[in-house]
Write an enzyme that holds these catalytic residues in place. Structure first.
Site, short mmCIF file in Angstrom:
data_model
loop_
_atom_site.label_atom_id
_atom_site.label_comp_id
_atom_site.label_asym_id
_atom_site.label_seq_id
_atom_site.Cartn_x
_atom_site.Cartn_y
_atom_site.Cartn_z
N GLN A 152 0.83 -1.20 0.00
CA GLN A 152 0.00 0.00 0.00
C GLN A 152 0.87 1.26 0.00
OE1 GLN A 152 -1.90 0.66 3.77
NE2 GLN A 152 -3.44 2.05 2.97
N GLY A 153 0.81 2.03 -1.05
CA GLY A 153 1.63 3.25 -1.13
C GLY A 153 0.80 4.51 -0.95
N SER A 197 1.21 6.73 2.40
CA SER A 197 1.95 7.71 3.19
C SER A 197 3.21 8.18 2.47
CB SER A 197 2.36 7.11 4.53
OG SER A 197 1.26 6.54 5.16
N GLU A 207 -9.64 -1.12 6.06
CA GLU A 207 -8.42 -1.24 6.84
C GLU A 207 -8.71 -1.11 8.33
OE1 GLU A 207 -5.36 1.69 6.02
OE2 GLU A 207 -3.90 0.64 7.27
N SER A 232 -3.73 7.24 12.93
CA SER A 232 -3.25 7.21 14.31
C SER A 232 -4.43 7.26 15.28
CB SER A 232 -2.33 8.40 14.57
OG SER A 232 -3.10 9.56 14.81
N ASN A 233 -4.20 6.82 16.51
CA ASN A 233 -5.31 6.80 17.46
C ASN A 233 -5.78 8.19 17.85
OD1 ASN A 233 -4.84 4.10 17.17
ND2 ASN A 233 -5.09 3.62 19.35
N GLU A 234 -4.90 9.18 17.72
CA GLU A 234 -5.35 10.56 17.94
C GLU A 234 -6.36 10.92 16.85
OE1 GLU A 234 -2.07 9.73 18.13
OE2 GLU A 234 -1.84 10.01 20.29
C1 LIG Z 1 4.81 -0.06 11.12
C2 LIG Z 1 4.12 0.86 10.17
C3 LIG Z 1 3.59 0.34 9.00
C4 LIG Z 1 2.97 1.19 8.07
N1 LIG Z 1 2.53 0.67 6.90
C5 LIG Z 1 2.06 1.51 5.93
C6 LIG Z 1 1.74 1.03 4.62
O1 LIG Z 1 1.85 -0.17 4.34
N2 LIG Z 1 1.32 1.93 3.69
C7 LIG Z 1 1.18 3.26 3.97
O2 LIG Z 1 0.77 4.00 3.10
N3 LIG Z 1 1.48 3.75 5.19
C8 LIG Z 1 1.93 2.92 6.18
N4 LIG Z 1 2.28 3.42 7.41
C9 LIG Z 1 2.22 4.86 7.64
C10 LIG Z 1 1.14 5.30 8.61
O3 LIG Z 1 -0.10 5.27 8.01
C11 LIG Z 1 1.53 6.71 9.11
O4 LIG Z 1 2.65 6.54 9.93
C12 LIG Z 1 0.43 7.37 9.88
O5 LIG Z 1 -0.57 7.79 9.02
C13 LIG Z 1 0.94 8.60 10.66
O6 LIG Z 1 1.64 9.47 9.84
P1 LIG Z 1 3.10 9.99 10.22
O7 LIG Z 1 3.91 8.84 10.56
O8 LIG Z 1 3.54 10.87 9.14
O9 LIG Z 1 2.88 10.82 11.55
P2 LIG Z 1 2.23 12.34 11.69
O10 LIG Z 1 1.07 12.40 10.81
O11 LIG Z 1 3.36 13.26 11.48
O12 LIG Z 1 1.80 12.28 13.16
C14 LIG Z 1 2.66 12.53 14.26
C15 LIG Z 1 1.81 12.66 15.51
O13 LIG Z 1 0.88 13.72 15.36
C16 LIG Z 1 -0.43 13.28 15.65
N5 LIG Z 1 -1.41 14.01 14.86
C17 LIG Z 1 -1.38 14.22 13.54
N6 LIG Z 1 -2.48 14.91 13.17
C18 LIG Z 1 -3.20 15.14 14.29
C19 LIG Z 1 -4.43 15.81 14.56
N7 LIG Z 1 -5.13 16.39 13.61
N8 LIG Z 1 -4.86 15.84 15.84
C20 LIG Z 1 -4.15 15.25 16.82
N9 LIG Z 1 -2.98 14.62 16.62
C21 LIG Z 1 -2.51 14.57 15.37
C22 LIG Z 1 -0.39 11.82 15.30
O14 LIG Z 1 -1.42 11.12 15.96
C23 LIG Z 1 0.99 11.41 15.78
O15 LIG Z 1 0.95 11.18 17.15
C24 LIG Z 1 2.86 2.57 8.35
C25 LIG Z 1 3.39 3.08 9.54
C26 LIG Z 1 4.02 2.26 10.45
C27 LIG Z 1 4.58 2.86 11.70
#
Ligand SMILES: Cc1cc2nc3c(=O)[nH]c(=O)nc-3n(C[C@H](O)[C@H](O)[C@H](O)COP(=O)(O)OP(=O)(O)OC[C@H]3O[C@@H](n4cnc5c(N)ncnc54)[C@H](O)[C@@H]3O)c2cc1C
Lengths: 405, 376
Positions: A128-129, A131, A246, A389-391
């Site tokens: 899945q591409g 992020s 998902e 994310s859970n937030e």
């Molecule tokens: C092990 C793993 C596997 C993954 N696999 C895939 C995959 O196969 N394909 C894919 O596309 N992606 C994948 N992901 C990516 C995942 O979907 C993202 O990590 C996720 O969406 C969070 O984005 P970020 O890491 O950029 O964090 P950010 O978006 O930068 O978030 C950082 C922090 O800010 C908080 N935050 C952000 N926005 C808000 C808001 N509006 N209110 C409150 N808090 C907020 C978040 O909850 C988090 O605590 C994977 C991630 C991990 C860790």
């Protein structure tokens, strides 16, 4: 609340149990027990998928014409619970639960013919591409570009945290095809062969030392226009449809019960030392508390299923509730398992057996079977980050269930 | 803060700035991955006098235990990999053996950076507690013969000598007596099995198979040895806590900075209230840990009640370490789980170090038993 199975459903349950006891091999169960990540080792998963596929149960939630079943929600529930109880490998979601349903609903006939049966059989392995380095929670801001030139899209940019890209041969990507409209509007959903010149996969090693995620780079990668799903610029709608699968797409409480069993076994082995009665009592108490929490999740799942069975609406905020609950309970269980390990909780073997025997290093020898606990604790910290994310899930619950905005 | 302590803290900070960037540390990790013991900066430590920290001046050291904990806290900010705390713990034991010239000579060489001693007390049936020893010493022609096994000894791989607790008995004695033995790691009959830890150190199981020792190896016995063993357990808890406190401070700082830089939805993620509250919770957890660190330092200056106070501190510091580590990863998002970046390494240290010197649950139990026995 009891399941109160009708004779017909009871017969179905029996059918599933018979299948599992005949087809599920001990090595596959061992792979489930010894995995340190969300998904089990690829070969174990694929062997199980082939068995399911032969029986016609690899993609039960798809329409019958594409190899699915016409099960009721209650039958799906029974099937998932029985598989979890038997410790059968879960099929990786990216094919069967994510891109499959999108192709069925929005794809062209040509795409359906080309991909669906290969997803069901496990011949194709998808990742899945979505992020990107700059776009995680705020996915709509994504910047990976696809420019149309004649019959091709030329893709430039990168995707990150791509689970299993190193195992996959195909990737579905969200790309920006227009920058004029509001961010959600210029996004398209494209199916890309990972062998395409200009596409490369770089590993990202997790804190645990495991290789689960990757960064995928696109440099002038040329993809035929026939790989576009649905309409150009409507990809966001398809992605939202997919994310519904998902987040709420599976039944987890029964899997968590298996995880609790692991802690129970550990506790009995007294690795914390024979004299630490206080801690053992304390862990027992925490374990009992978690059992109750898991039971509550199990009943929440059953209520959602009962509502679907009665012809109710597709779950809305419930999908977010289930995601938050199951990931946070999972983290509590992995944390308790660490406590049960006591002084061994500091050990993370660099060269731990990732595979051995047929699929895994699981031996039934307690000292060896401790190995996945610490990496699981580390890896499952990600569960409250990925899949929305859970937030962000709590934001959704506040908005859609409580109408707070 | 005393002037002496302030200078020490400064030297620690200077060391980290010049020798311990994330990239420097990554090179050390490469050595570790090849199963090398990480003692690359040991000469520097000896030159700075750190190998004699907490040892009385007349024995060739300087500073007190508070100074020692303070330096370990500072070095914890840089997640040092060298076995400094383990070595300092053993030196404390050597320092107690003032009647043994063998022990004093070894201490002198250790302070000079020429040898490294590690204490090996815990055994598997006891879990975290020093408990009783199954390892046995008996008389033999040339001195003693020691057999048994010590379990999960932190930094045991770096030792040139070990201080081992063992029960001694001869036919004239009614019951066995505990003693501390100073044993050269090159002695015949010693075998070691290393396990990698989450924070890139080693826990070592050490087997003693009829290891023959000269008489002078028995460096402390009876009541003095019993007290030393309890002291050692407290020191292990305290050193792990000091190190964790430093790591917590640094990780909170890094997390706050990251939350100001990282933008999603057109804003810094640090502007989201839920993350602000998480970071406020981390801040409060850090304050609790700092307070308990102060209490813990004080505990070692008292003649009684040290164990109870150390256990109280350990419970709070472990719980803070867990909270701060977990929140930091969550706030970082995906970046928080990548081994390529610092946050994950802090998280790993804070995870692993909870299990050095007894975890929160063990010390809660220990506190409970000491607390009830202190009520009359
Ligand atoms: C092990 C793993 C596997 C993954 N696999 C895939 C995959 O196969 N394909 C894919 O596309 N992606 C994948 N992901 C990516 C995942 O979907 C993202 O990590 C996720 O969406 C969070 O984005 P970020 O890491 O950029 O964090 P950010 O978006 O930068 O978030 C950082 C922090 O800010 C908080 N935050 C952000 N926005 C808000 C808001 N509006 N209110 C409150 N808090 C907020 C978040 O909850 C988090 O605590 C994977 C991630 C991990 C860790």
């Amino acid at each position: 609340m009891q399941l109160n199975l009708t004779p017909r459903l009871e017969a179905f349950q029996q059918e599933v149990r018979t299948f599992l006891s005949k087809e599920l091999e001990p090595e596959m169960v061992a792979a489930v027990r010894s995995t340190t990540t969300v998904w089990v080792e690829r070969e174990a998963m694929l062997s199980w998928q082939r068995k399911l596929s032969t029986r016609g149960w690899a993609v039960p939630h798809w329409p019958e014409q594409f190899g699915g079943t016409n099960w009721t929600p209650m039958q799906h529930y029974i099937f998932e619970v029985e598989c979890a109880r038997a410790n059968a490998p879960e099929l990786t979601a990216m094919g069967v639960k994510m891109v499959g349903p999108v192709i069925i609903r929005f794809g062209t006939d040509w795409q359906r013919g080309k991909y669906l049966s290969r997803i069901a059989s496990g011949e194709d392995f998808w990742c899945q591409g979505f992020s990107e380095p700059g776009s995680g929670s705020d996915l709509a801001s994504l910047s990976c570009r696809a420019e149309r030139k004649g019959d091709e899209y030329i893709i430039n940019g990168s995707k990150i945290w791509t689970t299993d890209a190193h195992n996959a041969n195909l990737i579905f990507v969200l790309v920006r095809t227009s920058i004029e409209d509001k961010p959600q509007k210029g996004i398209s959903f494209i199916l890309v062969d990972l062998d395409t010149p200009g596409v490369s996969v770089t590993p990202i090693i997790s804190a645990s030392g495991d290789h689960e995620v990757n960064q995928v780079f696109f440099e002038d990668a040329r993809v035929p226009v026939s790989q576009l799903v649905g309409e150009e610029g409507v990809g966001w709608t398809y992605a939202k449809y997919l994310l519904g699968f998902e987040r709420g797409g599976s039944i987890k409480a029964e899997r968590l019960k298996q995880e609790l069993q692991r802690v129970n076994r550990l506790l009995l082995s007294k690795v914390r030392g024979h004299k630490d009665e206080f801690s053992i009592k304390q862990i027992e108490r925490d374990l009992a508390r978690l059992e109750i929490l898991v039971e509550s999740l199990s009943y929440t799942e059953m209520r959602v299923v009962a509502q679907l069975e009665a012809g109710g609406a597709e779950p809305g905020p419930e999908a977010s509730v289930l995601k938050v609950e199951h990931t946070e309970i999972m983290q509590q269980i992995t944390e308790l398992a660490m406590m049960a390990l006591g002084p061994y909780g500091a050990i993370l073997e660099r060269d731990r057996p990732k595979s051995g025997g047929k699929f895994s290093g699981y031996t039934g020898d307690i000292t060896k079977d401790l190995l996945p606990i610490v990496p699981r604790y580390l890896n499952f910290r990600a569960a409250t980050i990925y899949g929305g994310s859970n937030e962000v899930q709590r934001n959704i619950i506040a908005k859609t269930a409580l109408h707070l905005s | 803060m005393k002037e002496e302590t302030r200078l020490l803290v400064e030297s620690g900070e200077r060391f980290l700035t010049t020798n311990y960037s994330f990239e420097n540390r990554r090179d050390l990790l490469k050595a570790r991955a090849k199963n090398q013991t990480v003692v690359h900066n040991w000469d520097t430590f000896a030159q700075l006098g750190w190998t004699g920290l907490g040892i009385p001046e007349e024995q060739g050291g300087f500073g007190d235990l508070s100074d020692m904990f303070e330096l370990l806290r500072v070095l914890g900010e840089g997640l040092i990999l060298e076995p400094l705390s383990s070595s300092l713990i053993a030196s404390q034991l050597l320092s107690l053996c003032s009647e043994s010239t063998f022990a004093s000579d070894t201490l002198t060489r250790t302070i000079a950076g020429e040898s490294r001693v590690i204490s090996a007390i815990t055994e598997s049936i006891n879990g975290f507690s020093s408990g009783e020893s199954i390892t046995r010493a008996v008389d033999c022609e040339d001195g003693f013969e020691v057999s048994g096994e010590k379990n999960l000894i932190l930094d045991g791989d770096s030792a040139s000598s070990l201080i081992v607790s063992a029960l001694y008995q001869n036919p004239d004695m009614e019951s066995a007596q505990i003693g501390l033995y100073l044993i050269d790691c090159e002695s015949d009959g010693i075998s070691m099995k290393n396990s990698d830890t989450t924070d890139d150190r080693q826990l070592v199981n050490i087997r003693f198979d009829h290891v023959v020792l000269p008489r002078e190896s028995l460096v402390l016995k009876n009541g003095a040895a019993v007290n030393a063993i309890e002291f050692e357990e407290n020191l292990r808890a305290a050193c792990a806590s000091a190190d964790a406190l430093g790591a917590m401070q640094s990780l909170l700082f890094r997390t706050v900075e990251y939350s100001k830089d990282r933008k999603q939805f057109g804003k810094a993620i640090g502007s989201f209230q839920v993350l602000q509250h998480k970071m406020a919770d981390m801040f409060m957890a850090l304050e609790r840990a700092k307070s308990m660190f102060t209490m813990m330092c004080e505990a070692f200056t008292l003649s009684a009640d040290t164990s109870r106070m150390v256990s109280m501190a350990r419970v709070e510091i472990c719980d803070s370490a867990r909270l701060i580590g977990q929140h930091a990863v969550q706030i970082h998002g995906g970046i928080g789980i990548s081994d390529e970046l610092a946050a994950a390494h802090y998280f790993k240290r804070l995870t692993a170090s909870q299990y050095y010197g007894g975890d929160s649950m063990y010390h809660l139990g220990r506190y409970l038993s000491l607390r009830s026995s202190s009520i009359d």
